[in-house]
Design a protein around this motif. Structure first.
Motif, PDB file in Angstrom:
ATOM      1  N   SER A   1       0.909  -1.194  -0.011  1.00 44.02           N
ATOM      2  CA  SER A   1       0.035   0.157  -0.045  1.00 44.02           C
ATOM      3  C   SER A   1       0.875   1.128  -0.018  1.00 44.02           C
TER       4      SER A   1
ATOM      5  N   VAL B   1       2.633  11.332   2.216  1.00 45.73           N
ATOM      6  CA  VAL B   1       2.709  11.738   3.433  1.00 45.73           C
ATOM      7  C   VAL B   1       3.655  12.791   3.354  1.00 45.73           C
ATOM      8  N   VAL B   2       3.677  13.777   4.471  1.00 47.34           N
ATOM      9  CA  VAL B   2       4.575  14.820   4.695  1.00 47.34           C
ATOM     10  C   VAL B   2       5.933  14.199   5.570  1.00 47.34           C
TER      11      VAL B   2
ATOM     12  N   TYR C   1       3.566  11.670  10.133  1.00 49.42           N
ATOM     13  CA  TYR C   1       2.521  11.813  11.280  1.00 49.42           C
ATOM     14  C   TYR C   1       1.312  11.009  10.653  1.00 49.42           C
ATOM     15  N   SER C   2       0.619  10.308  11.574  1.00 51.69           N
ATOM     16  CA  SER C   2      -0.597   9.704  10.937  1.00 51.69           C
ATOM     17  C   SER C   2      -1.573   9.862  12.162  1.00 51.69           C
ATOM     18  N   ASP C   3      -3.144   9.655  11.572  1.00 53.45           N
ATOM     19  CA  ASP C   3      -4.166   9.415  12.523  1.00 53.45           C
ATOM     20  C   ASP C   3      -3.785   7.895  12.947  1.00 53.45           C
TER      21      ASP C   3
ATOM     22  N   ALA D   1      -5.792   5.114  11.316  1.00 52.92           N
ATOM     23  CA  ALA D   1      -5.507   4.823   9.722  1.00 52.92           C
ATOM     24  C   ALA D   1      -4.823   3.483   9.600  1.00 52.92           C
TER      25      ALA D   1
ATOM     26  N   LYS E   1      -2.486   2.599   7.794  1.00 53.60           N
ATOM     27  CA  LYS E   1      -1.190   2.334   7.541  1.00 53.60           C
ATOM     28  C   LYS E   1      -0.312   1.776   9.061  1.00 53.60           C
TER      29      LYS E   1
HETATM   30  C1  LIG Z   1       0.072  16.031  -0.369  1.00 56.52           C
HETATM   31  C2  LIG Z   1      -0.270  15.190   0.759  1.00 56.52           C
HETATM   32  C3  LIG Z   1       0.059  14.892   2.030  1.00 56.52           C
HETATM   33  C4  LIG Z   1      -0.317  14.000   3.089  1.00 56.52           C
HETATM   34  N1  LIG Z   1       0.041  13.723   4.216  1.00 56.52           N
HETATM   35  C5  LIG Z   1      -0.264  12.981   4.933  1.00 56.52           C
HETATM   36  C6  LIG Z   1       0.685  12.799   6.196  1.00 56.52           C
HETATM   37  O1  LIG Z   1       1.613  13.468   6.504  1.00 56.52           O
HETATM   38  N2  LIG Z   1       0.257  11.870   7.001  1.00 56.52           N
HETATM   39  C7  LIG Z   1      -1.240  11.114   6.690  1.00 56.52           C
HETATM   40  O2  LIG Z   1      -1.284  10.322   7.405  1.00 56.52           O
HETATM   41  N3  LIG Z   1      -1.693  11.055   5.518  1.00 56.52           N
HETATM   42  C8  LIG Z   1      -1.373  12.235   4.669  1.00 56.52           C
HETATM   43  N4  LIG Z   1      -1.933  12.275   3.594  1.00 56.52           N
HETATM   44  C9  LIG Z   1      -3.043  11.491   3.370  1.00 56.52           C
HETATM   45  C10 LIG Z   1      -2.367  10.089   2.811  1.00 56.52           C
HETATM   46  O3  LIG Z   1      -2.136   9.929   1.507  1.00 56.52           O
HETATM   47  C11 LIG Z   1      -3.674   8.979   2.851  1.00 56.52           C
HETATM   48  O4  LIG Z   1      -4.610   9.123   2.079  1.00 56.52           O
HETATM   49  C12 LIG Z   1      -4.052   8.611   4.275  1.00 56.52           C
HETATM   50  O5  LIG Z   1      -3.037   8.839   5.227  1.00 56.52           O
HETATM   51  C13 LIG Z   1      -4.795   7.286   4.588  1.00 56.52           C
HETATM   52  O6  LIG Z   1      -3.792   6.265   4.309  1.00 56.52           O
HETATM   53  P1  LIG Z   1      -3.850   4.817   4.872  1.00 56.52           P
HETATM   54  O7  LIG Z   1      -5.209   4.448   5.115  1.00 56.52           O
HETATM   55  O8  LIG Z   1      -3.146   4.002   4.141  1.00 56.52           O
HETATM   56  O9  LIG Z   1      -3.093   4.977   6.324  1.00 56.52           O
HETATM   57  C14 LIG Z   1      -1.578  13.183   2.601  1.00 56.52           C
HETATM   58  C15 LIG Z   1      -2.073  13.403   1.169  1.00 56.52           C
HETATM   59  C16 LIG Z   1      -1.645  14.220   0.332  1.00 56.52           C
HETATM   60  C17 LIG Z   1      -2.325  14.121  -0.925  1.00 56.52           C
END
Ligand SMILES: Cc1cc2nc3c(=O)[nH]c(=O)nc-3n(C[C@H](O)[C@H](O)[C@H](O)COP(=O)(O)O)c2cc1C
Length: 205
Positions: A48, A52-53, A67-69, A72, A74
């Motif tokens: 997957s 992310v930032v 960082y993440s929720d 989530a 991941k």
């Molecule tokens: C430009 C951009 C920056 C993002 N930065 C983050 C981030 O720092 N952390 C994060 O959890 N998701 C970020 N996201 C959202 C993730 O791409 C993703 O949709 C979300 O984390 C859910 O992913 P998961 O279900 O695999 O955990 C970002 C998306 C974009 C388009």
């Protein structure tokens, strides 16, 4: 600065330092190409990827941070299997970086507190969704509490995100640098054990 500029033939050590400096710069400014990267985890059925930032990079500790929720996908994937990878591409410098490593999810500890203190009210909105990220909804929604789609949370509202806030630390064990040069591409690979670089080689691109 690109180490290959002006016909300089950089050492592997210079390339490695340059690669980490790109990551450090990326983690410090949204204007830098490596401010965001593609972060990969292993799922039950495959791989997957998501953007992310990059929130931190330490050449001394060989770590990268995002960082993440905590709810989530991941996070669950890493808790199940900690192998992760990062991918970065900078059109300006023509550099691609690929990182592999093992990730650890932090929540509710001192590291999480330290990073939470660095977040802005705008950042904190990312951790305020009422239903868990990825959960199915009957209508298109941000999942945020009433009114927060169109304004930043107050200090008090933002504080509720803290329990959902997680810091993902990747301990890097492999870094690969690729440069698309006009006079021929160059590629180098580095291996780490703990904080030490235990292998460095030029590779055919
Ligand atoms: C430009 C951009 C920056 C993002 N930065 C983050 C981030 O720092 N952390 C994060 O959890 N998701 C970020 N996201 C959202 C993730 O791409 C993703 O949709 C979300 O984390 C859910 O992913 P998961 O279900 O695999 O955990 C970002 C998306 C974009 C388009």
């Amino acid at each position: 600065m690109n180490p290959f500029i002006d016909n300089h033939q950089p050492s592997l050590g210079e390339i490695e330092r340059y690669a980490w400096s790109l990551l450090e710069n990326g983690s410090r400014s949204p204007k830098e190409a490596f401010y965001t990267g593609t972060f990969g985890t292993v799922t039950e059925s495959g791989i997957s990827l998501r953007t992310v930032v990059l929130r931190g990079a330490s050449p001394e500790e060989r770590i990268t941070i995002c960082y993440s929720d905590e709810r989530a996908g991941k996070v669950e994937e890493i808790r199940h299997r900690d192998a992760v990878s990062w991918l970065f591409w900078d059109e300006g410098t023509k550099v691609q970086l690929r990182l592999n490593g093992r990730a650890t999810v932090h929540s509710g500890d001192s590291l999480t507190a330290e990073h939470w203190d660095r977040t802005t009210p705008g950042n904190r909105r990312s951790y305020l969704a009422l239903p868990a990220p990825g959960s199915v909804q009957p209508v298109a929604t941000s999942g945020l509490p009433e009114g927060l789609d169109s304004r930043q949370p107050t200090e008090e509202e933002g504080a509720a995100g803290r329990e959902n806030f997680a810091v993902i630390v990747t301990k890097v064990d492999r870094l690969e640098w690729l440069w698309l040069g006009k006079g021929g591409h160059r590629r180098a690979g580095f291996r780490y054990e703990g904080n030490a670089c235990t292998g460095a080689s030029w590779l055919v691109p």
